[in-house]
Design a protein around this motif. Sequence first.
Motif, PDB file in Angstrom:
ATOM      1  N   PHE A  31      34.237  16.733  17.328  1.00  0.00           N
ATOM      2  CA  PHE A  31      35.000  17.927  17.663  1.00  0.00           C
ATOM      3  C   PHE A  31      35.722  17.715  18.980  1.00  0.00           C
ATOM      4  CE2 PHE A  31      31.658  19.423  14.892  1.00  0.00           C
ATOM      5  CZ  PHE A  31      32.292  20.357  14.087  1.00  0.00           C
ATOM      6  N   LEU A  32      36.963  18.170  19.025  1.00  0.00           N
ATOM      7  CA  LEU A  32      37.718  18.243  20.275  1.00  0.00           C
ATOM      8  C   LEU A  32      37.464  19.616  20.877  1.00  0.00           C
ATOM      9  CD1 LEU A  32      39.854  17.038  22.238  1.00  0.00           C
ATOM     10  CD2 LEU A  32      41.595  18.173  20.839  1.00  0.00           C
ATOM     11  N   THR A  33      36.852  19.655  22.058  1.00  0.00           N
ATOM     12  CA  THR A  33      36.455  20.922  22.675  1.00  0.00           C
ATOM     13  C   THR A  33      37.360  21.225  23.853  1.00  0.00           C
ATOM     14  OG1 THR A  33      34.870  19.822  24.128  1.00  0.00           O
ATOM     15  CG2 THR A  33      34.071  20.574  22.005  1.00  0.00           C
ATOM     16  N   LEU A  49      37.862  16.740  14.689  1.00  0.00           N
ATOM     17  CA  LEU A  49      38.665  15.593  15.107  1.00  0.00           C
ATOM     18  C   LEU A  49      38.442  14.457  14.104  1.00  0.00           C
ATOM     19  CD1 LEU A  49      40.588  14.962  17.453  1.00  0.00           C
ATOM     20  CD2 LEU A  49      38.692  13.851  18.621  1.00  0.00           C
ATOM     21  N   ARG A  50      39.473  14.158  13.330  1.00  0.00           N
ATOM     22  CA  ARG A  50      39.392  13.083  12.343  1.00  0.00           C
ATOM     23  C   ARG A  50      40.720  12.327  12.359  1.00  0.00           C
ATOM     24  NH1 ARG A  50      37.904  17.644   9.444  1.00  0.00           N
ATOM     25  NH2 ARG A  50      35.684  17.917   9.062  1.00  0.00           N
ATOM     26  N   PRO A  51      40.722  11.060  12.703  1.00  0.00           N
ATOM     27  CA  PRO A  51      39.624  10.299  13.335  1.00  0.00           C
ATOM     28  C   PRO A  51      39.602  10.546  14.836  1.00  0.00           C
ATOM     29  CG  PRO A  51      41.506   8.877  13.027  1.00  0.00           C
ATOM     30  CD  PRO A  51      41.911  10.217  12.447  1.00  0.00           C
ATOM     31  N   GLN A  52      38.673   9.916  15.523  1.00  0.00           N
ATOM     32  CA  GLN A  52      38.556  10.116  16.966  1.00  0.00           C
ATOM     33  C   GLN A  52      39.433   9.098  17.691  1.00  0.00           C
ATOM     34  OE1 GLN A  52      34.575  10.083  18.475  1.00  0.00           O
ATOM     35  NE2 GLN A  52      35.212  10.010  20.605  1.00  0.00           N
ATOM     36  N   ASP A  53      40.723   9.390  17.749  1.00  0.00           N
ATOM     37  CA  ASP A  53      41.654   8.502  18.437  1.00  0.00           C
ATOM     38  C   ASP A  53      42.682   9.333  19.180  1.00  0.00           C
ATOM     39  OD1 ASP A  53      43.183   9.508  16.405  1.00  0.00           O
ATOM     40  OD2 ASP A  53      43.437   7.618  15.334  1.00  0.00           O
ATOM     41  N   ALA A  54      43.572   8.639  19.887  1.00  0.00           N
ATOM     42  CA  ALA A  54      44.559   9.329  20.717  1.00  0.00           C
ATOM     43  C   ALA A  54      45.510  10.160  19.877  1.00  0.00           C
ATOM     44  CB  ALA A  54      45.325   8.310  21.561  1.00  0.00           C
ATOM     45  N   ALA A  55      45.902   9.646  18.705  1.00  0.00           N
ATOM     46  CA  ALA A  55      46.849  10.389  17.869  1.00  0.00           C
ATOM     47  C   ALA A  55      46.260  11.722  17.424  1.00  0.00           C
ATOM     48  CB  ALA A  55      47.229   9.535  16.658  1.00  0.00           C
ATOM     49  N   ALA A  56      44.983  11.734  17.036  1.00  0.00           N
ATOM     50  CA  ALA A  56      44.353  12.985  16.612  1.00  0.00           C
ATOM     51  C   ALA A  56      44.220  13.963  17.771  1.00  0.00           C
ATOM     52  CB  ALA A  56      42.988  12.687  16.000  1.00  0.00           C
ATOM     53  N   VAL A  57      43.863  13.455  18.941  1.00  0.00           N
ATOM     54  CA  VAL A  57      43.746  14.331  20.112  1.00  0.00           C
ATOM     55  C   VAL A  57      45.091  14.937  20.465  1.00  0.00           C
ATOM     56  CG1 VAL A  57      43.209  14.380  22.568  1.00  0.00           C
ATOM     57  CG2 VAL A  57      41.723  13.123  21.003  1.00  0.00           C
ATOM     58  N   VAL A  58      46.138  14.115  20.464  1.00  0.00           N
ATOM     59  CA  VAL A  58      47.476  14.615  20.782  1.00  0.00           C
ATOM     60  C   VAL A  58      47.917  15.640  19.751  1.00  0.00           C
ATOM     61  CG1 VAL A  58      49.903  13.951  20.944  1.00  0.00           C
ATOM     62  CG2 VAL A  58      48.155  12.563  22.077  1.00  0.00           C
ATOM     63  N   THR A  95      32.903  15.920  21.535  1.00  0.00           N
ATOM     64  CA  THR A  95      31.464  15.984  21.337  1.00  0.00           C
ATOM     65  C   THR A  95      31.138  15.779  19.856  1.00  0.00           C
ATOM     66  OG1 THR A  95      29.475  17.281  21.791  1.00  0.00           O
ATOM     67  CG2 THR A  95      31.380  18.470  20.961  1.00  0.00           C
ATOM     68  N   HIS A  96      29.883  15.561  19.567  1.00  0.00           N
ATOM     69  CA  HIS A  96      29.414  15.283  18.213  1.00  0.00           C
ATOM     70  C   HIS A  96      28.370  16.330  17.832  1.00  0.00           C
ATOM     71  CE1 HIS A  96      31.229  11.302  18.848  1.00  0.00           C
ATOM     72  NE2 HIS A  96      30.626  11.328  20.019  1.00  0.00           N
ATOM     73  N   HIS A  97      28.457  16.796  16.585  1.00  0.00           N
ATOM     74  CA  HIS A  97      27.478  17.774  16.100  1.00  0.00           C
ATOM     75  C   HIS A  97      27.356  17.636  14.587  1.00  0.00           C
ATOM     76  CE1 HIS A  97      25.018  21.335  15.994  1.00  0.00           C
ATOM     77  NE2 HIS A  97      25.829  21.897  15.102  1.00  0.00           N
ATOM     78  N   ASN A  98      26.122  17.402  14.134  1.00  0.00           N
ATOM     79  CA  ASN A  98      25.819  17.287  12.699  1.00  0.00           C
ATOM     80  C   ASN A  98      26.727  16.272  12.005  1.00  0.00           C
ATOM     81  OD1 ASN A  98      23.749  19.122  12.892  1.00  0.00           O
ATOM     82  ND2 ASN A  98      24.965  20.864  12.166  1.00  0.00           N
ATOM     83  N   ASN A 118      36.596   9.893  30.674  1.00  0.00           N
ATOM     84  CA  ASN A 118      37.320   8.630  30.741  1.00  0.00           C
ATOM     85  C   ASN A 118      37.343   7.901  29.404  1.00  0.00           C
ATOM     86  OD1 ASN A 118      37.784   8.118  33.859  1.00  0.00           O
ATOM     87  ND2 ASN A 118      35.763   9.006  33.627  1.00  0.00           N
ATOM     88  N   GLY A 119      37.299   8.601  28.292  1.00  0.00           N
ATOM     89  CA  GLY A 119      37.335   7.956  26.990  1.00  0.00           C
ATOM     90  C   GLY A 119      38.672   7.289  26.720  1.00  0.00           C
ATOM     91  N   THR A 120      38.662   6.349  25.775  1.00  0.00           N
ATOM     92  CA  THR A 120      39.882   5.597  25.474  1.00  0.00           C
ATOM     93  C   THR A 120      40.982   6.492  24.916  1.00  0.00           C
ATOM     94  OG1 THR A 120      38.944   5.073  23.303  1.00  0.00           O
ATOM     95  CG2 THR A 120      38.586   3.477  25.072  1.00  0.00           C
ATOM     96  N   ALA A 121      40.588   7.553  24.194  1.00  0.00           N
ATOM     97  CA  ALA A 121      41.595   8.445  23.636  1.00  0.00           C
ATOM     98  C   ALA A 121      42.372   9.172  24.723  1.00  0.00           C
ATOM     99  CB  ALA A 121      40.932   9.449  22.689  1.00  0.00           C
TER     100      ALA A 121
END
Length: 710
Positions: A449-451, A466-475, A442-445, A495-498
């Motif tokens: 953020f990964l929630t 979450l910086r940047p918003q990609d699969a590596a950051a999520v993992v 989600t996005h805020h200000n 269903n996001g690409t990440a």
Amino acid sequence: MNYRELNEHVDPHTVGADVCAHKLREWQQQGEDAAILDLQRAYLQIRVEKLLWPYQTVKIKGTRYCLTRLGFGLNVASNIMTAIMQVIRRQDEDVQQVISSYIYDIYVNESLMPAQMVKEHFESFGLMCKEAERLLDGTKVLGLRVSSSADGLHWGRGGDVLEVPTSVTHLCVFSICAKLVGHFPVCGWLWVAVAAIKRRATSMSTGWDDELRDPALRKMLEEPLTRVSEDDPVRGKWCVDKSEFTVWVDASSLALGVALAVNGSIGEDACWLRPENDARHINLAELDATVRGINLALQWQASPTNRYRATLTETIEEYNLVVDMTLVQSCQNRADWLTRVPRRWLDLPKEMEEPAPVNCAAVGHRFKPDHVADVHCQSGLPGVNRTLYFARLVDPCVSREEVESVVGSCETCKSIDPAPARWKKGKLSIKNNWDRLAVDVTHHNGGDFLTMIDCGPSRFALWRPLRPQDAAAVVRELESFFLERGSPSEILTHNGTAFDSGQFKQFINGWDVRLQFRCVHVLSRNGIVERNHRTLKTIAARKECTVPEALYWYNVTPKDDVSPSTALAEALHWDYVRAKGLEASPLPEPEATRDSIKVGDVVWIKNPRGKCTTRYGTGYVTEVINPQAVRIDGVPRHVRDLRSASQAQPPLGDESETSSSTSEPSFWYTPASSDDNSTEISSLRFTDPQTADGSSTEDEAPCLPLRRNT
């Protein structure tokens, strides 16, 4: 004799007439010690004024006879008899207090006066009575068979139930239904069954003598008669104590039901069918049933009331009622069976299975599905009901099933604004904590953020920048979280690409976690985390705080707004979570220490490196930490190394004997447990009383963790 013509010219004025149900309620509150008196040839004891003889005549074999006694077929006969009984009652105040009459039946309370004295009183005015019949001996009271048993008086049906005749007419159906329920206080499921039968019979005929040739109606009549012969619901306890009532109410799409319970036994029940086109919400129907239930309870005291919530409140206040409303399940509701009929009755077609022949000049053969499809297309491709209407204009024998088949297979109707479909509902929430984790971005200000939120009862949530918003950051964030707290059994995400990348799927497979994606354009498929987004963003906007602080308040807020134990964080972490800046420490006040050491006391302090001949130093108690530890001049000390100075009488003026004068470094420790027998030492401190400038202030070294095993 036929009084129909005469009754047309006589106005009965039945407004003040007694109602059988009211008398039954009154008599059931009189107790068991009672008897019934009945007049002999009741109406024939009433003589008619000679001027009225010409109005009651009959011709037999050419000879006209005048009826000199009151005929029971006259519509005012019951009113005349009631008036006579009331006049005789008022002739004796004692008799008036102990009896209650309904037309020519007299109910005598024998706990106040024997029935024989009441009989003699009426015979003195010319009304002859039969012998009194006591309730305890078994008798009939207004058509109810009253009998005695081990747990008191009980009543039941007074006669046998009839069978369904070969030829069923409209009048016959209503006659059978009237005999099934009659004026009985309790009929249970019979109320709604009889009402449904009457509704079906009325929809098929308007004349009382019309024959009904519906096999389904005959089956509906036979089924209740069979059940009544096996287990008749028309029964109950005779004596009713009106001190406290329990009103059971229920409502369904078919009917409203009310049952009045007294001491666990149903004293009276009732049922009302809802109109077929009733569009009221079920909550309004239940409210209507509640008002009717309170009205029924007040009728035991002959107090009328009105309808709906405002009236309900006014009624409770006006009559000073003590009302306790409880929501119960249908299986526990004693009024539930008053609103239900067999399911197969509701599935019966509204038309008769053997329709009467229709005189029309339509085609002489049945419609084919192709013909129904042509009508459906020509009429603008409407729904089932309207297509059925237009099809029956051509052929009245077209069935609803044929139309439903044609409309359901129409590709045009299915592809252009189709009717809403039904599907099996599911639940995102689960019973166990940390089995399913809802994850989203989600996005805020201006930040991403990964929630994460637990779909179990805890609803514990975590937000990570979450910086940047990609699969590596999520993992990276999820792996750090899994290593700290463990992995769930399932992850629900969008269903996001990440999340749909090979790197993320490889990470999920490595942790043996099942991955579930929500449907496209269906936010409710991951509704728990979406709701969490809105809640936290609202908190952050209202409080003008950061996301971590908003998340903190979200996790420490009790789910029931009252009990701290229901806070979200406590389900996964601690026994108690204090709200920052709003709650004091929940720790209990310190208990008294050994020898009742108190703040301000002077105590002897043991030197840990001293010999058996070394004198203890002295100090002041500045704080009581717990029963095992206190602070001496700001330094924590164990009570086993302390002695009360008042008992040892230390020389406070001799500085050479105090611990502060020694040049030897000292060690002190604080146990990790409040138990005196603990074998664990949590920390060891080194103190050097002599600083670089020669001052005597203590400089404490860092704590060293130690552990002693025994």
